[in-house]
Write an enzyme that holds these catalytic residues in place. Structure first.
Site, PDB file in Angstrom:
ATOM      1  CE  LYS A 156      -4.195   1.417   2.366  1.00  0.00           C
ATOM      2  NZ  LYS A 156      -5.321   1.618   1.091  1.00  0.00           N
TER       3      LYS A 156
HETATM    4  N1  PMP Z   1      -7.808  -2.452  -3.129  1.00  0.00           N
HETATM    5  C1  PMP Z   1      -7.297  -1.239  -2.970  1.00  0.00           C
HETATM    6  C2  PMP Z   1      -6.267  -0.629  -4.177  1.00  0.00           C
HETATM    7  C3  PMP Z   1      -7.233  -0.662  -1.854  1.00  0.00           C
HETATM    8  O1  PMP Z   1      -6.884   0.738  -1.876  1.00  0.00           O
HETATM    9  C4  PMP Z   1      -8.048  -1.065  -0.930  1.00  0.00           C
HETATM   10  C5  PMP Z   1      -8.113  -0.266   0.552  1.00  0.00           C
HETATM   11  N2  PMP Z   1      -6.814  -0.478   1.487  1.00  0.00           N
HETATM   12  C6  PMP Z   1      -8.453  -2.375  -0.921  1.00  0.00           C
HETATM   13  C7  PMP Z   1      -8.367  -3.111  -2.276  1.00  0.00           C
HETATM   14  C8  PMP Z   1      -9.145  -2.840   0.032  1.00  0.00           C
HETATM   15  O2  PMP Z   1      -8.317  -3.452   1.141  1.00  0.00           O
HETATM   16  P1  PMP Z   1      -8.759  -3.363   2.929  1.00  0.00           P
HETATM   17  O3  PMP Z   1      -9.741  -4.161   2.780  1.00  0.00           O
HETATM   18  O4  PMP Z   1      -7.354  -4.022   3.182  1.00  0.00           O
HETATM   19  O5  PMP Z   1      -9.016  -2.063   3.232  1.00  0.00           O
END
Ligand code: PMP
Length: 301
Positions: A156
């Site tokens: 991320k």
């Molecule tokens: N894909 C992307 C590109 C994201 O930014 C997120 C948000 N973090 C997610 C998927 C979903 O991830 P999470 O469930 O860990 O928030």
């Protein structure tokens, strides 16, 4: 624009608690100039007992550490100390239902060489749990997700989100609620900030890992499917397959579980309230709020 802080807001910054309005960051930071940072999006909820609980805190802070490692950023914190600092930020700002944003950023460095230190900030602001009754009108984006051979897409990292911003802005400019991006081979990938599932004949399908961010909510949905014995498959998904779906949803920390009304003007045939996806949405809401479901409620849920 939303208001994230005011004169009284306290943030965690490199080991201490300071006022957001008084905190300083180096404008020569490599993070600002090149998007070289890693971050998390986390939520806390007021649970059934009235306590504040950060949902999957360990998973999120472990992912922050893994994102930093993938980006070759020094990382000197433990998950435990950051969770403790986050609870303190929530307490000092009187927050229960909140969105929490830790960011690990780099020092002043205009070259591309590795840094010897990193910095961290943890911010939080109020966010009410989403009720999920509005369905989204989704548009197939003209943007693809970054090629995994050009980016560490499982991290991320700040810079990756330029792609998300472009896709989301394009969808909104065209009158849609959100974008759906494909991967570099044109298989369905994810939204700008959320993973996706579709439902067909009572079964769920979601893109396999490899070209998407491995979402913590996605993992939670897979756990719910296992618990409720709902059939689910991770696979490569074509846009034509998706257009034949009964319904679909995005899932992510911020989005929680939110159903789709349509994709590119094709309205999904299944009524959301009669879908297996809705059952997942309800289960997710109960899990984050640590709501105990009595057997009787379960039968009628
Ligand atoms: N894909 C992307 C590109 C994201 O930014 C997120 C948000 N973090 C997610 C998927 C979903 O991830 P999470 O469930 O860990 O928030």
């Amino acid at each position: 624009m939303a208001s994230y802080y005011n004169d009284n807001t306290i943030i965690y910054l490199n080991g201490g608690f300071v006022k957001a309005t008084e905190a300083k960051m180096d404008l020569y930071s490599q993070s600002l100039h090149y998007g070289y940072s890693v971050f998390e999006g986390i939520r806390s909820y007021k649970t059934e007992t009235g306590e504040t609980k950060i949902f999957k805190a360990v998973e999120h802070f472990n992912r922050l550490q893994q994102s930093a490692a993938a980006m070759n950023m020094p990382y000197q914190w433990t998950t435990e100390e950051l969770i403790e600092a986050t609870y303190e930020v929530l307490k000092r700002n009187n927050l229960q239902d909140a969105y929490i944003r830790p960011v690990v950023y780099a020092p002043a460095n205009m070259s591309f060489v590795k840094n010897t230190e990193s910095f961290i900030v943890i911010e939080a602001w109020e966010m009410q749990p989403f009720l999920g009754d509005k369905l989204l009108r989704v548009m197939t984006s003209s943007f693809q997700r970054p090629n995994p051979k050009g980016f560490k897409i499982e991290a991320k990292a700040g810079g990756h989100y330029v792609n998300s911003i472009l896709a989301s802005q394009e969808a909104k400019a065209k009158g849609f609620d959100e974008a759906l991006l494909s991967d570099m081979n044109d298989f369905v990938a994810e939204g700008p900030g959320a993973n996706m599932f579709y439902e067909k004949d009572g079964r769920l399908f979601t893109p396999s890992l490899g070209n998407i961010l491995p979402g913590i909510t996605r993992a939670t949905v897979l756990e719910i499917c296992e618990e409720l014995e709902i059939s689910v498959e991770e696979k490569l998904i074509t846009s034509n397959e998706l257009k034949e779906a009964d319904t679909a949803f995005f899932c992510g920390t911020a989005a929680e579980v939110i159903g789709w009304e349509s994709l590119d003007e094709t309205v999904f045939p299944k009524t959301w309230n009669n879908s297996v996806s809705k059952t997942i949405q309800e289960a997710y809401k109960n899990i984050v709020a640590e709501k105990i479901i009595t057997p009787a409620e379960q039968i009628f849920a």
